[in-house]
Design an enzyme around this catalytic site. Structure first.
Site, short mmCIF file in Angstrom:
data_model
loop_
_atom_site.label_atom_id
_atom_site.label_comp_id
_atom_site.label_asym_id
_atom_site.label_seq_id
_atom_site.Cartn_x
_atom_site.Cartn_y
_atom_site.Cartn_z
N HIS A 20 1.02 -1.32 0.08
CA HIS A 20 -0.04 0.01 -0.07
C HIS A 20 0.94 1.33 0.06
O HIS A 20 1.41 1.66 1.03
CB HIS A 20 -0.94 -0.14 1.31
CG HIS A 20 -1.86 1.15 1.29
ND1 HIS A 20 -3.21 0.89 1.17
CD2 HIS A 20 -1.92 2.43 1.23
CE1 HIS A 20 -4.03 1.89 1.27
NE2 HIS A 20 -3.01 3.17 1.48
N HIS A 22 1.03 4.91 -2.36
CA HIS A 22 0.54 6.12 -3.45
C HIS A 22 1.90 6.36 -4.24
O HIS A 22 2.82 7.13 -3.52
CB HIS A 22 -0.15 6.86 -2.75
CG HIS A 22 -1.52 6.67 -1.97
ND1 HIS A 22 -2.62 6.47 -2.42
CD2 HIS A 22 -1.62 6.10 -0.77
CE1 HIS A 22 -3.51 6.12 -1.75
NE2 HIS A 22 -2.77 5.89 -0.58
N HIS A 200 -9.76 1.67 -0.12
CA HIS A 200 -9.49 2.26 1.31
C HIS A 200 -10.79 2.37 1.94
O HIS A 200 -11.89 2.93 1.71
CB HIS A 200 -9.05 3.84 1.17
CG HIS A 200 -7.66 4.06 0.87
ND1 HIS A 200 -7.11 3.59 -0.42
CD2 HIS A 200 -6.79 4.68 1.18
CE1 HIS A 200 -5.87 3.69 -0.44
NE2 HIS A 200 -5.58 4.68 0.54
N GLU A 203 -10.74 3.85 7.93
CA GLU A 203 -9.86 4.61 8.46
C GLU A 203 -10.45 5.68 8.98
O GLU A 203 -10.18 5.79 10.17
CB GLU A 203 -8.86 5.26 7.02
CG GLU A 203 -7.62 6.27 7.46
CD GLU A 203 -7.17 6.73 6.30
OE1 GLU A 203 -7.86 6.85 5.20
OE2 GLU A 203 -5.92 7.45 6.19
N ASP A 281 2.18 3.97 2.95
CA ASP A 281 0.99 4.89 2.51
C ASP A 281 1.95 5.93 1.64
O ASP A 281 1.84 5.77 0.46
CB ASP A 281 0.15 5.35 3.43
CG ASP A 281 -1.08 5.62 3.27
OD1 ASP A 281 -1.61 5.10 2.09
OD2 ASP A 281 -2.04 5.80 3.97
N ASP A 282 2.14 7.16 2.36
CA ASP A 282 2.82 8.24 1.71
C ASP A 282 4.19 8.43 2.48
O ASP A 282 3.86 9.62 3.27
CB ASP A 282 1.84 9.22 1.36
CG ASP A 282 0.36 8.95 1.05
OD1 ASP A 282 0.63 8.97 -0.33
OD2 ASP A 282 -0.50 8.84 1.88
O1 MCF Z 1 -4.31 6.42 2.59
C1 MCF Z 1 -4.10 7.95 2.52
C2 MCF Z 1 -4.99 8.60 3.61
N1 MCF Z 1 -6.45 7.90 3.00
C3 MCF Z 1 -6.77 8.00 2.17
N2 MCF Z 1 -6.45 8.25 0.72
C4 MCF Z 1 -5.11 8.53 0.35
C5 MCF Z 1 -3.98 8.23 1.31
N3 MCF Z 1 -2.89 8.76 0.35
C6 MCF Z 1 -3.33 9.14 -0.65
N4 MCF Z 1 -4.56 8.95 -0.68
C7 MCF Z 1 -5.48 9.38 -1.62
C8 MCF Z 1 -5.43 10.82 -2.31
O2 MCF Z 1 -6.80 11.48 -2.52
O3 MCF Z 1 -4.89 8.79 -3.16
C9 MCF Z 1 -5.02 9.52 -4.22
C10 MCF Z 1 -4.73 10.99 -3.27
O4 MCF Z 1 -5.14 12.17 -4.28
C11 MCF Z 1 -3.63 9.11 -4.96
S1 MCF Z 1 -3.86 7.68 -5.59
C12 MCF Z 1 -2.46 7.74 -6.91
ZN ZN Z 2 -3.62 4.74 1.31
#
Ligand code: MCF
Ligand code: ZN
Length: 335
Positions: A20, A22, A200, A203, A281-282
């Site tokens: 997971h 992004h 998702h 959360e 995640d990020d």
């Molecule tokens: O998991 C985290 C927090 N929860 C929800 N969404 C996201 C998270 N990090 C990114 N996102 C979403 C966000 O809207 O995923 C998108 C972003 O624009 C990118 S998907 C390549």
């Molecule tokens: Zn996420």
């Protein structure tokens, strides 16, 4: 920095499987700043004075994410980003990684433009496999707060490019908007194209959201899903059905889903038999890496190397990849 014990060093350096992340969310702030400078785009509001990403809360995080993404213009930008992400992940011991990629940020949902971006993303994946030894796959992702109509264009891009690299379809974004079932058309289209599904859920909203993700969309994995812990019957159901949670503890703590690591339910869920996995995640947004997640989990819950090995194997089993690749990952984990 405090020196790690021998056991913690061993745990930190274990081979890892990450399900997971992004794509844009894994961009180091310096990378985004560099592109902004090259292209003369002012995104100074995205950063704190110390250069880190600046956001107050979840909704602000979503808008800062989107603002940072505006400097990623061409397929070449996405290739450079992909190489940077995969090199960093490999240096953290990640041997297999899945990334959410969004046609919304790669051509605006146009299938032909998406193919060009995807070709660049795949080139990065191939080069990273060759140069850093990391295998990767892409999960096309629609964005919940962009609404169900826009999600259909993402699903079409996913269906048109389903194959060796694009192996899944998912949804991220603002869970407080709309309902999982609003996106059924898109998830059905992706399923029919042979893609594996995740979304998702749980959360920000509670257990009912997780239940709806499983029942209404028929996903086999859940992004986060941690608030399922508030409903014992649901926890049993997830364990029984083997629904895999893509848990991102550091993300949850920084965004304020839980006040600290001690309060995080990952260990409770694991003990209840729910298949949990660990991801970042990020990572630069949440000041984390896979090594940090492992060390924090070991320190907080006393997990030993065996627990982490179990989790890595469960992650490999839940990976959206072909069986040959899965066998290769499992062999690398055993080695
Ligand atoms: O998991 C985290 C927090 N929860 C929800 N969404 C996201 C998270 N990090 C990114 N996102 C979403 C966000 O809207 O995923 C998108 C972003 O624009 C990118 S998907 C390549
Ligand atoms: Zn996420």
């Amino acid at each position: 920095m405090k020196e790690l014990s021998e056991e913690l060093t061993h745990i930190r350096d274990l081979p890892k499987v990450e399900l997971h992340t992004h794509y844009e969310g894994a961009a180091p702030p310096a990378f985004i700043r560099g592109l902004a400078k090259e292209k003369k785009i002012d995104i100074s509001k995205v950063f704190n004075a110390d250069g880190s990403y600046a956001f107050r809360d979840f909704v602000h995080f979503l808008s800062v994410y989107e603002a940072a993404t505006t400097v990623l213009k061409s397929p070449e930008d996405f290739k450079r980003l992909g190489l940077a992400i995969l090199e960093e992940a490999a240096s953290n011991g990640v041997i297999y990684m899945e990334s959410f990629v969004s046609p919304d940020f790669c051509g605006g949902g146009d299938v032909s433009a998406w193919r060009d971006y995807l070709a660049a993303i795949q080139e990065a994946a191939d080069e990273a496999k060759r140069d850093f030894g990391i295998t990767s796959r892409g999960i096309v992702t629609c964005i919940r707060h962009f609404g169900p109509e826009q999600a259909k264009t993402a699903a079409l891009c996913a269906a048109e490019t389903a194959g060796d690299f694009i192996t899944g379809f998912g949804m991220g974004g603002d869970e407080n908007q709309g309902a999982q079932r609003d996106f059924l058309y898109s998830f059905d289209m992706a399923r029919e194209a042979g893609l594996r599904l995740t979304t998702h859920a749980g959360e920000w909203r509670g257990p009912s959201e997780v239940r709806e993700a499983v029942q209404d969309l028929g996903v086999e994995r859940i992004g986060h899903g941690v608030r399922a812990v508030e409903d014992a019957a649901l926890v049993d159901e997830l364990a029984e059905k083997g629904i895999v949670l893509e848990v991102c503890p550091g993300s949850n703590v920084v965004l304020g889903v839980y006040p600290d690591w001690k309060s995080h339910p990952i260990d409770t869920l694991r003990r209840a038999g729910v298949p949990v996995t660990v991801s970042t995640d990020d990572p630069p947004f949440f000041h984390t890496t896979m090594r940090d997640e492992y060390v924090n989990l070991a320190n907080t819950f006393g997990w030993d190397a065996e627990v982490f090995s179990d989790i890595a194997r469960a992650s490999a089993k839940a990976a959206f990849c072909d069986e040959k690749t899965r066998t290769e990952i499992l062999e690398k984990l055993e080695a």
